[in-house]
Design a protein around this motif. Structure first.
Motif, PDB file in Angstrom:
ATOM      1  N   PRO A 140       0.831  -1.213   0.000  1.00 47.19           N
ATOM      2  CA  PRO A 140       0.000   0.000   0.000  1.00 47.19           C
ATOM      3  C   PRO A 140       0.862   1.260   0.000  1.00 47.19           C
ATOM      4  O   PRO A 140       1.916   1.312   0.637  1.00 47.19           O
ATOM      5  CB  PRO A 140      -0.804  -0.130   1.297  1.00 47.19           C
ATOM      6  N   ASP A 141       0.405   2.269  -0.696  1.00 46.01           N
ATOM      7  CA  ASP A 141       1.182   3.504  -0.830  1.00 46.01           C
ATOM      8  C   ASP A 141       1.438   4.175   0.504  1.00 46.01           C
ATOM      9  O   ASP A 141       2.491   4.790   0.710  1.00 46.01           O
ATOM     10  CB  ASP A 141       0.458   4.470  -1.764  1.00 46.01           C
ATOM     11  N   GLU A 142       0.472   4.093   1.433  1.00 47.99           N
ATOM     12  CA  GLU A 142       0.660   4.744   2.726  1.00 47.99           C
ATOM     13  C   GLU A 142       1.790   4.085   3.511  1.00 47.99           C
ATOM     14  O   GLU A 142       2.452   4.746   4.317  1.00 47.99           O
ATOM     15  CB  GLU A 142      -0.636   4.735   3.540  1.00 47.99           C
ATOM     16  N   LEU A 143       2.034   2.785   3.277  1.00 47.61           N
ATOM     17  CA  LEU A 143       3.165   2.120   3.910  1.00 47.61           C
ATOM     18  C   LEU A 143       4.449   2.386   3.130  1.00 47.61           C
ATOM     19  O   LEU A 143       5.499   2.676   3.721  1.00 47.61           O
ATOM     20  CB  LEU A 143       2.908   0.611   3.996  1.00 47.61           C
ATOM     21  N   ALA A 144       4.379   2.304   1.808  1.00 49.66           N
ATOM     22  CA  ALA A 144       5.566   2.555   0.985  1.00 49.66           C
ATOM     23  C   ALA A 144       6.143   3.934   1.255  1.00 49.66           C
ATOM     24  O   ALA A 144       7.361   4.146   1.154  1.00 49.66           O
ATOM     25  CB  ALA A 144       5.209   2.412  -0.488  1.00 49.66           C
ATOM     26  N   ALA A 145       5.274   4.877   1.633  1.00 49.46           N
ATOM     27  CA  ALA A 145       5.713   6.257   1.853  1.00 49.46           C
ATOM     28  C   ALA A 145       6.614   6.413   3.068  1.00 49.46           C
ATOM     29  O   ALA A 145       7.279   7.449   3.212  1.00 49.46           O
ATOM     30  CB  ALA A 145       4.503   7.171   1.998  1.00 49.46           C
ATOM     31  N   ILE A 146       6.661   5.419   3.967  1.00 51.35           N
ATOM     32  CA  ILE A 146       7.512   5.537   5.155  1.00 51.35           C
ATOM     33  C   ILE A 146       8.675   4.544   5.137  1.00 51.35           C
ATOM     34  O   ILE A 146       9.518   4.575   6.032  1.00 51.35           O
ATOM     35  CB  ILE A 146       6.695   5.335   6.453  1.00 51.35           C
ATOM     36  N   LEU A 165      -0.658   6.374   9.718  1.00 52.33           N
ATOM     37  CA  LEU A 165      -1.381   5.454   8.841  1.00 52.33           C
ATOM     38  C   LEU A 165      -0.432   4.403   8.273  1.00 52.33           C
ATOM     39  O   LEU A 165      -0.769   3.219   8.216  1.00 52.33           O
ATOM     40  CB  LEU A 165      -2.057   6.240   7.715  1.00 52.33           C
ATOM     41  N   GLY A 166       0.780   4.826   7.882  1.00 54.84           N
ATOM     42  CA  GLY A 166       1.775   3.867   7.416  1.00 54.84           C
ATOM     43  C   GLY A 166       2.206   2.916   8.510  1.00 54.84           C
ATOM     44  O   GLY A 166       2.387   1.714   8.276  1.00 54.84           O
ATOM     45  N   ILE A 167       2.359   3.444   9.727  1.00 61.03           N
ATOM     46  CA  ILE A 167       2.738   2.600  10.865  1.00 61.03           C
ATOM     47  C   ILE A 167       1.656   1.559  11.151  1.00 61.03           C
ATOM     48  O   ILE A 167       1.949   0.402  11.474  1.00 61.03           O
ATOM     49  CB  ILE A 167       2.989   3.478  12.112  1.00 61.03           C
ATOM     50  N   GLN A 168       0.395   1.955  11.032  1.00 61.34           N
ATOM     51  CA  GLN A 168      -0.694   1.013  11.279  1.00 61.34           C
ATOM     52  C   GLN A 168      -0.647  -0.153  10.290  1.00 61.34           C
ATOM     53  O   GLN A 168      -0.790  -1.318  10.672  1.00 61.34           O
ATOM     54  CB  GLN A 168      -2.036   1.723  11.196  1.00 61.34           C
ATOM     55  N   VAL A 169      -0.416   0.143   9.005  1.00 59.69           N
ATOM     56  CA  VAL A 169      -0.328  -0.920   8.001  1.00 59.69           C
ATOM     57  C   VAL A 169       0.872  -1.825   8.284  1.00 59.69           C
ATOM     58  O   VAL A 169       0.793  -3.047   8.179  1.00 59.69           O
ATOM     59  CB  VAL A 169      -0.234  -0.328   6.586  1.00 59.69           C
ATOM     60  N   LEU A 170       1.988  -1.228   8.663  1.00 66.11           N
ATOM     61  CA  LEU A 170       3.176  -2.015   8.990  1.00 66.11           C
ATOM     62  C   LEU A 170       2.898  -2.981  10.134  1.00 66.11           C
ATOM     63  O   LEU A 170       3.274  -4.166  10.072  1.00 66.11           O
ATOM     64  CB  LEU A 170       4.331  -1.076   9.365  1.00 66.11           C
ATOM     65  N   LEU A 171       2.236  -2.501  11.175  1.00 64.28           N
ATOM     66  CA  LEU A 171       1.917  -3.376  12.303  1.00 64.28           C
ATOM     67  C   LEU A 171       0.922  -4.465  11.908  1.00 64.28           C
ATOM     68  O   LEU A 171       1.021  -5.595  12.388  1.00 64.28           O
ATOM     69  CB  LEU A 171       1.365  -2.552  13.467  1.00 64.28           C
ATOM     70  N   ASP A 172      -0.030  -4.138  11.038  1.00 64.85           N
ATOM     71  CA  ASP A 172      -0.970  -5.154  10.558  1.00 64.85           C
ATOM     72  C   ASP A 172      -0.211  -6.307   9.885  1.00 64.85           C
ATOM     73  O   ASP A 172      -0.514  -7.485  10.110  1.00 64.85           O
ATOM     74  CB  ASP A 172      -1.963  -4.547   9.560  1.00 64.85           C
TER      75      ASP A 172
END
Length: 225
Positions: A140-146, A165-172
């Motif tokens: 996801p772009d919101e994760l790729a951005a970090i 938002l990126g951190i949340q996807v990473l933890l998921d």
């Protein structure tokens, strides 16, 4: 996939808060409570952080109270401390350090978004432990951005509004990887060391990952010396 920030109103300056007519106030003495009355549909998969600031705020209850301790005479005489509770998840955040209620409100809201990112889990965007070794995952772009795979000048920093938002996807994805940093890193196209450095670079993220790992009897991650 289009960056979901298209649906998020990124505020570069101070948080814009709903006007008083959108709040209902109750309480007396040193405590008062504001609960927003706007109606929002609950996002799919508890995806609260894709909401605009205003829509997320409208899911919250705010309580003001008189903080004790250092901070000056003005702080002790007015209800400047703020506690914000996100009603759908029960997540709470507090700010008491500023003399201004407006500043504390902004800080509490910022902390609330971080707490939602760290505590609210959703289905991962892909299966990170897919048995196929040549799987091409759509990050996801919101994760790729970090992630460190993005050029540093284009990467979001920890103070950016969309960073949680990126951190949340990473933890998921990490939780779906059974908290294995190696498996999670492999699914993201990173080395284990690169992902470890990303996790350990943020104290809040590191604390939550270690809390989860210790709950599974796994060794905590440690910052490199």
């Amino acid at each position: 996939m289009a960056l979901r920030s298209a649906s998020i109103r990124h505020i570069r300056s101070q948080v814009a808060w709903p006007s008083s007519r959108r709040l209902t106030w109750s309480g007396a003495g040193s405590r008062s409570v504001a609960q927003c009355t706007g109606r929002q549909e609950v996002p799919e998969y508890s995806d609260y952080l894709i909401l605009s600031e205003e829509d997320l705020w409208n899911q919250c209850q705010m309580e003001t109270f008189r903080a004790s301790g250092p901070g000056g005479q003005h702080r002790n005489k007015t209800d400047t401390a703020v506690r914000v509770r996100h009603l759908p998840t029960g997540t709470t955040a507090t700010a008491t350090e500023q003399r201004s209620q407006k500043q504390n409100r902004s800080k509490a809201f910022e902390r609330l978004r971080w707490k939602i990112a760290l505590s609210v889990r959703r289905p991962p965007p892909f299966n990170p432990i897919d048995s196929s070794s040549d799987s091409n995952y759509d990050i996801p772009d919101e994760l790729a951005a970090i992630l460190p795979t993005r050029a540093k000048r284009k990467r979001l920093g920890a103070k950016h509004y969309l960073y949680p938002l990126g951190i949340q996807v990473l933890l998921d994805i990490l939780v779906a990887s059974n908290l294995s940093v190696a498996d999670c890193a492999r699914s993201l196209g990173l080395s284990t060391g690169a992902l470890s450095r990303l996790i350990t670079s943020d104290n809040q993220l590191l604390a939550e990952v270690n809390r989860l790992r210790q709950g599974q009897g796994m060794r905590p991650l440690r910052k490199s010396k």
